[in-house]
Design a protein around this motif. Structure first.
Motif, mmCIF file in Angstrom:
data_model
loop_
_atom_site.group_PDB
_atom_site.id
_atom_site.type_symbol
_atom_site.label_atom_id
_atom_site.label_comp_id
_atom_site.label_asym_id
_atom_site.label_seq_id
_atom_site.Cartn_x
_atom_site.Cartn_y
_atom_site.Cartn_z
ATOM 1 N N ARG A 144 30.047 37.093 -39.366
ATOM 2 C CA ARG A 144 29.602 37.773 -38.140
ATOM 3 C C ARG A 144 28.956 36.783 -37.170
ATOM 4 N NH1 ARG A 144 27.958 41.692 -42.036
ATOM 5 N NH2 ARG A 144 25.809 40.922 -41.924
ATOM 6 N N LYS A 145 28.173 35.844 -37.713
ATOM 7 C CA LYS A 145 27.512 34.849 -36.869
ATOM 8 C C LYS A 145 28.525 33.960 -36.155
ATOM 9 C CE LYS A 145 23.113 34.256 -39.378
ATOM 10 N NZ LYS A 145 22.293 33.266 -40.114
ATOM 11 N N MET A 146 29.587 33.554 -36.875
ATOM 12 C CA MET A 146 30.597 32.672 -36.280
ATOM 13 C C MET A 146 31.374 33.387 -35.177
ATOM 14 S SD MET A 146 32.096 30.349 -39.450
ATOM 15 C CE MET A 146 32.711 31.749 -40.390
ATOM 16 N N ILE A 147 31.693 34.664 -35.401
ATOM 17 C CA ILE A 147 32.392 35.429 -34.365
ATOM 18 C C ILE A 147 31.529 35.517 -33.121
ATOM 19 C CG2 ILE A 147 33.250 37.724 -33.743
ATOM 20 C CD1 ILE A 147 34.079 38.062 -36.692
ATOM 21 N N GLU A 148 30.234 35.783 -33.327
ATOM 22 C CA GLU A 148 29.309 35.935 -32.210
ATOM 23 C C GLU A 148 29.138 34.624 -31.441
ATOM 24 O OE1 GLU A 148 27.096 38.201 -29.711
ATOM 25 O OE2 GLU A 148 28.081 38.968 -31.531
ATOM 26 N N LYS A 149 28.964 33.515 -32.191
ATOM 27 C CA LYS A 149 28.654 32.239 -31.547
ATOM 28 C C LYS A 149 29.891 31.513 -31.033
ATOM 29 C CE LYS A 149 26.084 27.925 -32.094
ATOM 30 N NZ LYS A 149 25.141 27.151 -32.920
ATOM 31 N N TYR A 150 30.960 31.478 -31.833
ATOM 32 C CA TYR A 150 32.139 30.689 -31.448
ATOM 33 C C TYR A 150 33.299 31.542 -30.928
ATOM 34 C CZ TYR A 150 29.475 27.639 -34.576
ATOM 35 O OH TYR A 150 28.467 26.950 -35.192
ATOM 36 N N GLU A 209 46.341 23.776 -35.057
ATOM 37 C CA GLU A 209 47.476 24.695 -34.887
ATOM 38 C C GLU A 209 47.686 25.629 -36.075
ATOM 39 O OE1 GLU A 209 50.936 22.495 -33.790
ATOM 40 O OE2 GLU A 209 50.097 21.813 -31.894
ATOM 41 N N LYS A 210 46.739 25.678 -36.994
ATOM 42 C CA LYS A 210 46.827 26.593 -38.135
ATOM 43 C C LYS A 210 45.889 27.763 -37.883
ATOM 44 C CE LYS A 210 47.797 22.697 -41.194
ATOM 45 N NZ LYS A 210 47.265 21.845 -42.283
ATOM 46 N N GLU A 211 46.474 28.950 -37.718
ATOM 47 C CA GLU A 211 45.697 30.126 -37.358
ATOM 48 C C GLU A 211 45.229 30.887 -38.594
ATOM 49 O OE1 GLU A 211 48.065 32.585 -34.882
ATOM 50 O OE2 GLU A 211 48.221 31.138 -33.246
ATOM 51 N N LEU A 212 43.996 31.367 -38.552
ATOM 52 C CA LEU A 212 43.497 32.229 -39.606
ATOM 53 C C LEU A 212 42.361 33.092 -39.064
ATOM 54 C CD1 LEU A 212 41.391 30.076 -42.098
ATOM 55 C CD2 LEU A 212 42.434 29.090 -40.103
ATOM 56 N N THR A 213 42.175 34.248 -39.692
ATOM 57 C CA THR A 213 41.114 35.145 -39.254
ATOM 58 C C THR A 213 39.761 34.556 -39.628
ATOM 59 O OG1 THR A 213 41.084 36.393 -41.327
ATOM 60 C CG2 THR A 213 42.630 37.121 -39.614
ATOM 61 N N TRP A 214 38.704 35.054 -38.984
ATOM 62 C CA TRP A 214 37.360 34.583 -39.309
ATOM 63 C C TRP A 214 36.993 34.932 -40.746
ATOM 64 C CZ3 TRP A 214 35.020 31.031 -36.648
ATOM 65 C CH2 TRP A 214 35.292 30.885 -35.282
ATOM 66 N N ASN A 215 37.461 36.077 -41.196
ATOM 67 C CA ASN A 215 37.176 36.472 -42.577
ATOM 68 C C ASN A 215 37.824 35.504 -43.555
ATOM 69 O OD1 ASN A 215 36.176 38.363 -44.622
ATOM 70 N ND2 ASN A 215 38.323 38.852 -44.937
ATOM 71 N N CYS A 216 39.067 35.132 -43.266
ATOM 72 C CA CYS A 216 39.768 34.159 -44.116
ATOM 73 C C CYS A 216 39.068 32.803 -44.060
ATOM 74 C CB CYS A 216 41.224 34.043 -43.680
ATOM 75 S SG CYS A 216 42.200 32.893 -44.675
#
Length: 410
Positions: free
Chosen positions: A262-268, A293-300
């Motif tokens: 949650r913190k990373m989503i909020e900050k970055y 170029e490698k995509e992944l969700t924040w949860n991942c």
């Protein structure tokens, strides 16, 4: 005295009215297949077997559900296999007595007719693809034509569908994710049964381009696809650690990985942070992080951090509003196992020899990790020093400790 007529008077009985089901006998050539039909017979043998049963019974036991489309034609909602079986009996076995089929005509809209097509197939043994298609279309109809389903609430409907088809809410969610994210090539493989549901879920987490590449390499099982994803699509260990350092995640890191996500989503993520350097390229959005170029969700990404950034490397923000400790800070080296238990809160004391500590004193505790490097120091308060208990050898003591919150230091 009561009148004799009143004794035998019949009480008025309120009757509940139900719509009458009137069976219409319609010639099989006037019944058209529904273009939305998604679960046809697997092969001719299935129709032949049903035809054998109808012939043995001497009749079609259950009315077909149909909807009139013009003055001389009806579209089938439920009963496609019964219609096909009677057609076979008439045209291939010359059983003319099955030319007319018992039908119940529904006067409903196109949307309701399609919905009934899916709901009436609940007893058909469906493939994973058919289940996905049915759930996706039913959700679409409910969401886009709410006026047709005034008594159905979207959220409740998901629960009802899950219960009706003996599926968990998470399984329904997985099917809807597949329908939304699977590319054309992967969807075709799923429809043909070349990949199962687990493999489809893994593919759905990739971009369509990566789905095509994985399938082109012959990866069709869930295990093969996960191995492909780990090798080619997920960032390497070095990339994860570099991203951790470049973004400064150590300043907000936390033992609770859900919290750090949650913190990373909020900050970055919400600030669309971007990093360009000789070491790494990073792009952030509220939904994902892209590393080289490698995509992944924040949860991942947070799960990969949990794997690659060990507990002893976590650095939490310095304590706020804490007075500086005067004089030289005391240190204590413990075993790596004790260190991990102490900072995880699973251990509250350590056994030491020739101590130089005092109660209420604050000390930094560290260890040497499995790679031979010193861990980060964690701050603890000595709440009690036990030297007198029976069994404690002279010169030794048991330190009772309490970790200072948010105090793991560089």
């Amino acid at each position: 005295m009561a009148k004799i007529s009143n004794v035998f008077a019949k009480e008025e009985v309120k009757k509940t009215t139900h719509p009458k089901r009137i069976t219409k006998w319609i010639h099989y050539t006037k019944l058209a297949k529904n273009e939305k039909q998604y679960c046809d017979a697997k092969d001719k043998e299935e129709i032949e077997g049903l035809a054998d049963l109808i012939e043995a019974d001497g009749m079609v036991l259950q009315d077909l559900l149909v909807r009139k489309t013009n003055s001389d034609e009806y579209k089938i909602i439920a009963g496609h296999k019964r219609h096909a079986a009677c057609k076979l009996l008439v045209e291939e076995r010359d059983k003319k007595e099955f030319e007319f089929l018992p039908c119940f005509e529904q006067n409903i809209s196109d949307v309701q007719a399609e919905f009934q097509l899916y709901s009436s197939n609940c007893h058909h043994e469906e493939t994973p693809y058919e289940i996905m298609h049915k759930l996706e279309r039913m959700q679409y109809l409910i969401n886009n034509y709410p006026e047709e389903f005034p008594e159905i609430q979207g959220g409740r409907m998901v629960e009802r569908l899950a219960k009706k088809y003996n599926l968990s809410r998470s399984t329904v969610g997985e099917y809807l994710t597949i329908s939304k994210n699977l590319g054309d090539m992967a969807m075709n493989e799923f429809e043909k049964g070349e990949i199962d549901k687990s493999a489809a879920v893994t593919l759905a987490s990739m971009s369509e381009e990566n789905q095509i590449q994985a399938l082109s390499r012959g990866c069709k099982t869930d295990k093969e696809l996960k191995s492909y994803k780990a090798e080619f699509l997920n960032p390497t260990t070095n990339e994860i650690i570099t991203a951790y350092e470049e973004l400064g995640i150590k300043e907000i890191d936390d033992l609770d990985r859900k919290k750090i996500c949650r913190k990373m989503i909020e900050k970055y993520g919400k600030s669309y942070t971007s990093v360009r350097s000789d070491r790494i390229n990073i792009d952030c959005t509220p939904k994902k992080i892209t590393i080289n170029e490698k995509e992944l969700t924040w949860n991942c990404f947070s799960k990969l951090l949990d794997k690659e950034i060990s507990v002893n490397q976590i650095v939490v923000q310095d304590r706020k509003n804490k007075e500086n400790i005067k004089g030289e800070q005391k240190h204590l080296k413990v075993s790596y196992e004790s260190y991990l238990r102490l900072i995880a809160g699973k251990q509250k004391c350590v056994f030491i020899k020739d101590h130089r500590f005092r109660e209420s004193e604050e000390i930094e505790i560290y260890a040497v990790n499995q790679q031979g490097y010193n861990t980060k120091a964690a701050m603890f308060t000595i709440t009690y020093i036990n030297e007198q208990e029976s069994g404690i050898e002279k010169g030794y003591a048991l330190l009772n400790l309490e970790m200072i919150k948010d105090s793991v230091k560089e």
